[in-house]
Design a protein around this motif. Structure first.
Motif, PDB file in Angstrom:
ATOM      1  N   VAL A  83      39.133  25.371  20.415  1.00 15.40           N
ATOM      2  CA  VAL A  83      38.579  26.495  21.177  1.00 15.40           C
ATOM      3  C   VAL A  83      37.735  27.361  20.236  1.00 15.40           C
ATOM      4  O   VAL A  83      38.241  27.885  19.247  1.00 15.40           O
ATOM      5  CB  VAL A  83      39.688  27.339  21.824  1.00 15.40           C
ATOM      6  N   LEU A  84      36.454  27.483  20.534  1.00  6.64           N
ATOM      7  CA  LEU A  84      35.560  28.263  19.689  1.00  6.64           C
ATOM      8  C   LEU A  84      35.193  29.602  20.298  1.00  6.64           C
ATOM      9  O   LEU A  84      34.675  30.477  19.612  1.00  6.64           O
ATOM     10  CB  LEU A  84      34.286  27.469  19.402  1.00  6.64           C
ATOM     11  N   LEU A  85      35.443  29.770  21.611  1.00  2.00           N
ATOM     12  CA  LEU A  85      35.105  31.030  22.277  1.00  2.00           C
ATOM     13  C   LEU A  85      35.997  31.216  23.492  1.00  2.00           C
ATOM     14  O   LEU A  85      36.227  30.264  24.249  1.00  2.00           O
ATOM     15  CB  LEU A  85      33.642  31.014  22.729  1.00  2.00           C
ATOM     16  N   THR A  86      36.480  32.431  23.681  1.00  2.15           N
ATOM     17  CA  THR A  86      37.142  32.806  24.923  1.00  2.15           C
ATOM     18  C   THR A  86      36.416  34.008  25.516  1.00  2.15           C
ATOM     19  O   THR A  86      35.947  34.888  24.787  1.00  2.15           O
ATOM     20  CB  THR A  86      38.626  33.153  24.716  1.00  2.15           C
ATOM     21  N   ILE A  87      36.304  34.028  26.839  1.00  2.00           N
ATOM     22  CA  ILE A  87      35.699  35.132  27.577  1.00  2.00           C
ATOM     23  C   ILE A  87      36.742  35.625  28.566  1.00  2.00           C
ATOM     24  O   ILE A  87      37.158  34.878  29.463  1.00  2.00           O
ATOM     25  CB  ILE A  87      34.442  34.678  28.324  1.00  2.00           C
ATOM     26  N   THR A  88      37.171  36.861  28.397  1.00  2.00           N
ATOM     27  CA  THR A  88      38.275  37.392  29.192  1.00  2.00           C
ATOM     28  C   THR A  88      37.849  38.672  29.888  1.00  2.00           C
ATOM     29  O   THR A  88      37.113  39.487  29.311  1.00  2.00           O
ATOM     30  CB  THR A  88      39.490  37.699  28.285  1.00  2.00           C
ATOM     31  N   THR A  89      38.317  38.857  31.131  1.00  4.10           N
ATOM     32  CA  THR A  89      38.050  40.110  31.834  1.00  4.10           C
ATOM     33  C   THR A  89      39.300  40.575  32.562  1.00  4.10           C
ATOM     34  O   THR A  89      40.133  39.765  32.983  1.00  4.10           O
ATOM     35  CB  THR A  89      36.895  39.953  32.846  1.00  4.10           C
ATOM     36  N   SER A  90      39.386  41.910  32.706  1.00  6.33           N
ATOM     37  CA  SER A  90      40.440  42.521  33.514  1.00  6.33           C
ATOM     38  C   SER A  90      39.862  43.133  34.781  1.00  6.33           C
ATOM     39  O   SER A  90      40.567  43.826  35.512  1.00  6.33           O
ATOM     40  CB  SER A  90      41.173  43.599  32.695  1.00  6.33           C
ATOM     41  N   HIS A  91      38.572  42.905  35.015  1.00 12.98           N
ATOM     42  CA  HIS A  91      37.965  43.343  36.276  1.00 12.98           C
ATOM     43  C   HIS A  91      38.728  42.714  37.441  1.00 12.98           C
ATOM     44  O   HIS A  91      39.100  41.543  37.386  1.00 12.98           O
ATOM     45  CB  HIS A  91      36.500  42.911  36.307  1.00 12.98           C
ATOM     46  N   GLU A  92      38.971  43.479  38.488  1.00  9.83           N
ATOM     47  CA  GLU A  92      39.723  42.947  39.629  1.00  9.83           C
ATOM     48  C   GLU A  92      38.823  42.762  40.842  1.00  9.83           C
ATOM     49  O   GLU A  92      38.054  43.670  41.188  1.00  9.83           O
ATOM     50  CB  GLU A  92      40.889  43.878  39.953  1.00  9.83           C
ATOM     51  N   PRO A  93      38.895  41.594  41.505  1.00 12.68           N
ATOM     52  CA  PRO A  93      39.711  40.447  41.107  1.00 12.68           C
ATOM     53  C   PRO A  93      39.098  39.731  39.908  1.00 12.68           C
ATOM     54  O   PRO A  93      37.912  39.401  39.904  1.00 12.68           O
ATOM     55  CB  PRO A  93      39.694  39.551  42.348  1.00 12.68           C
ATOM     56  N   ALA A  94      39.926  39.496  38.901  1.00 10.43           N
ATOM     57  CA  ALA A  94      39.436  38.937  37.646  1.00 10.43           C
ATOM     58  C   ALA A  94      38.884  37.530  37.820  1.00 10.43           C
ATOM     59  O   ALA A  94      38.017  37.094  37.055  1.00 10.43           O
ATOM     60  CB  ALA A  94      40.565  38.939  36.614  1.00 10.43           C
ATOM     61  N   THR A  95      39.362  36.820  38.828  1.00 10.12           N
ATOM     62  CA  THR A  95      38.879  35.452  39.046  1.00 10.12           C
ATOM     63  C   THR A  95      37.411  35.410  39.465  1.00 10.12           C
ATOM     64  O   THR A  95      36.813  34.327  39.512  1.00 10.12           O
ATOM     65  CB  THR A  95      39.736  34.745  40.108  1.00 10.12           C
ATOM     66  N   ASP A  96      36.809  36.569  39.743  1.00 12.47           N
ATOM     67  CA  ASP A  96      35.364  36.599  39.975  1.00 12.47           C
ATOM     68  C   ASP A  96      34.590  36.114  38.754  1.00 12.47           C
ATOM     69  O   ASP A  96      33.407  35.758  38.854  1.00 12.47           O
ATOM     70  CB  ASP A  96      34.907  38.017  40.320  1.00 12.47           C
ATOM     71  N   LEU A  97      35.261  36.078  37.595  1.00 10.23           N
ATOM     72  CA  LEU A  97      34.612  35.543  36.399  1.00 10.23           C
ATOM     73  C   LEU A  97      34.110  34.124  36.645  1.00 10.23           C
ATOM     74  O   LEU A  97      33.065  33.728  36.117  1.00 10.23           O
ATOM     75  CB  LEU A  97      35.591  35.566  35.218  1.00 10.23           C
ATOM     76  N   GLY A  98      34.833  33.379  37.452  1.00 11.50           N
ATOM     77  CA  GLY A  98      34.402  32.023  37.780  1.00 11.50           C
ATOM     78  C   GLY A  98      33.067  31.999  38.492  1.00 11.50           C
ATOM     79  O   GLY A  98      32.218  31.141  38.230  1.00 11.50           O
ATOM     80  N   TYR A  99      32.838  32.956  39.402  1.00 15.35           N
ATOM     81  CA  TYR A  99      31.555  33.044  40.094  1.00 15.35           C
ATOM     82  C   TYR A  99      30.437  33.445  39.134  1.00 15.35           C
ATOM     83  O   TYR A  99      29.302  32.974  39.240  1.00 15.35           O
ATOM     84  CB  TYR A  99      31.632  34.050  41.231  1.00 15.35           C
TER      85      TYR A  99
END
Length: 469
Positions: A7-23
């Motif tokens: 794993v060379l990079l992780t992108i994390t969010t706590s924005h709700e709903p956080a699964t919008d990161l997929g979009y």
């Protein structure tokens, strides 16, 4: 997440709903996404995908054996071997992978969440093994001006033998509230800058790539020279060309480039005042409900980019006399990546404001943001005829410096203009006299106000004149 091999990079969010990161990343959290690259394979997985927290991880498998056998260099001469650090560090290989994996996200587009794509959200970028020539100091110098909180920890040469000391690598976490597109563009450009190496040949096309990916933030970055030099592998000719294009196009100037050391840039603490100007102009155009808008002296397209965010605006046309300004605007607006429908909303024209141009007729509104002061005063009559006499939009919004306010800039010598290319700077009375004459001659109503923090005696730093027909 805890560090996982590969794993060379992780992108994390706590924005709700956080699964919008997929979009936003255009990668479904339920899937395992794979991209084949010329040097190996890139993967995207989601170790976490919950309503309150979502994390995407990028895994890169670099085929160093294949690179050597294929006769392709793996960066510097010492890296062009079977055994090197490239499979394990965040380098230009990862930068290329980001462009391939997240090209649509880099362009700031999301079909399912278009509004969210342009909305800053809390993001945390994890780089478990980051090479940085210059160590933690360079990491901070590059990312902190962009709004990131930086946490960096040196990695030991061998965890079982701490006495051996630290390696040349860092474990870095970057935290910010930013759009996903901005965060990806920062990584895309700055990873090879930190490593101070690229695994591929750098030619003139890299200048275009740099300006396309970093044009919106690089000009105001305090380390722009370092970034440009390293990104272009210290090619002085390419770096000079990049900086010239970058710095020449920042003021929507129809007649000449902006100096990198303009007094206005220092005294007004740009980009703050510039952003206020653009926001004021956009608000007036939105209030008028204009659907077809001209940006006269569009420069690098900052105002155009904001106008295109207004869904009801059907057409935004930028005009500039400088070819390099139009090239920068095309890069900022990602014209080469727009869908045919979106591309129809944007037009860039080469031309001068002092010549009658039939292409400028039929628009609802026109903006002249920090433009007229770059013209010699005798040429203002020609501009007046072009804009107010021939084009005749229903709304014209004009901004120009307030010369009286210059006295409040402690670093500006008395009598000096804010910008080396300014041919004049008007007091409030001078602007009013000229604007009232224009309005009377062409049937417009006039309103004059100011932009920026005002002074009771000297007014605002920027004058705003609004002509309505």
């Amino acid at each position: 997440m805890d560090w996982v091999w590969g794993v060379l990079l992780t992108i994390t969010t706590s924005h709700e709903p956080a699964t919008d990161l997929g979009y936003l990343l255009h990668k479904n959290p339920a899937g395992h996404h794979v991209a084949q690259l010329g040097f190996g394979t890139a993967h995207v997985i989601y170790p976490e995908a919950h309503e309150r927290r979502c994390q995407a991880a990028v895994i890169l498998e670099v085929d160093t054996v294949g690179l050597v056998r294929g006769g392709r260099p793996a960066g510097q001469a010492t890296l062009a071997r079977y055994i090197n650090d490239r499979p394990y560090t965040a380098s230009s290989f990862l930068s290329v992978a980001l462009g391939r994996l997240f090209g649509t996200a880099l362009a700031g587009r999301s079909r399912e969440r278009p509004e969210l794509a342009s909305t800053p959200i809390p993001l945390e970028l994890g780089l478990p093994v980051l090479p940085s020539r210059g160590g933690e100091d360079v990491v901070r110098r590059l990312f902190e001006p962009l709004g990131y909180a930086v946490t960096a920890r040196p990695l030991p040469l061998d965890s079982t033998f701490p006495d051996w000391g630290d390696s040349a690598y860092l474990a870095v976490t970057l935290s910010a509230t930013a759009t996903v597109a901005d965060a990806l563009s920062h990584l895309y450009v700055l990873l090879p800058v930190l490593d101070d190496d690229k695994h591929y040949y750098v030619g003139a096309d890299e200048v275009d790539k740099l300006l396309r990916r970093a044009g919106q933030w690089l000009a105001d970055h305090p380390e722009r020279e370092l970034i440009t030099a390293r990104y272009l592998r210290h090619d002085r000719k390419l770096a000079s060309a990049a900086l010239t294009r970058l710095l020449a196009d920042e003021v929507g100037d129809p007649d000449g480039p902006e100096s990198a050391e303009s007094a206005e840039a220092v005294a007004e603490h740009r980009p703050g005042l510039q952003e206020q100007r653009i926001a004021a102009v956009v608000a007036l155009i939105a209030e008028a409900g204009a659907q077809r808008v001209l940006d006269l002296g569009c420069g690098s397209g900052k105002l155009m980019a904001e106008l295109l965010k207004l869904a009801y605006v059907e057409q935004v046309t930028g005009l500039d006399v400088a070819h390099r300004a139009l090239a920068a605007a095309a890069g900022r607006l990602h014209l080469d990546q727009l869908s045919p429908r979106a591309r129809e909303r944007v037009e860039l024209l080469h031309g001068s404001l002092t010549y009658t141009d039939s292409r400028l007729a039929g628009f609802d509104a026109a903006a002249l943001v920090e433009v007229i002061e770059h013209l010699d005063p005798p040429r203002l009559a020609a501009l007046e005829q072009t804009v107010f006499g021939h084009a005749r939009p229903a709304l014209v919004v004009l901004t120009t410096p307030n010369a009286e306010y210059n006295a409040l800039f402690p670093t500006m010598p008395r009598g000096q203009f804010r910008h080396s290319d300014h041919r004049f700077e008007w007091s409030r009375a001078q602007l009013r006299e000229w604007a009232e004459g224009v309005a009377a001659r062409h049937g417009y109503r006039l309103e004059i106000s100011g932009i920026g923090s005002g002074d009771a005696a000297l007014g605002h730093p920027t004058q705003l004149a609004v002509f309505r027909r």
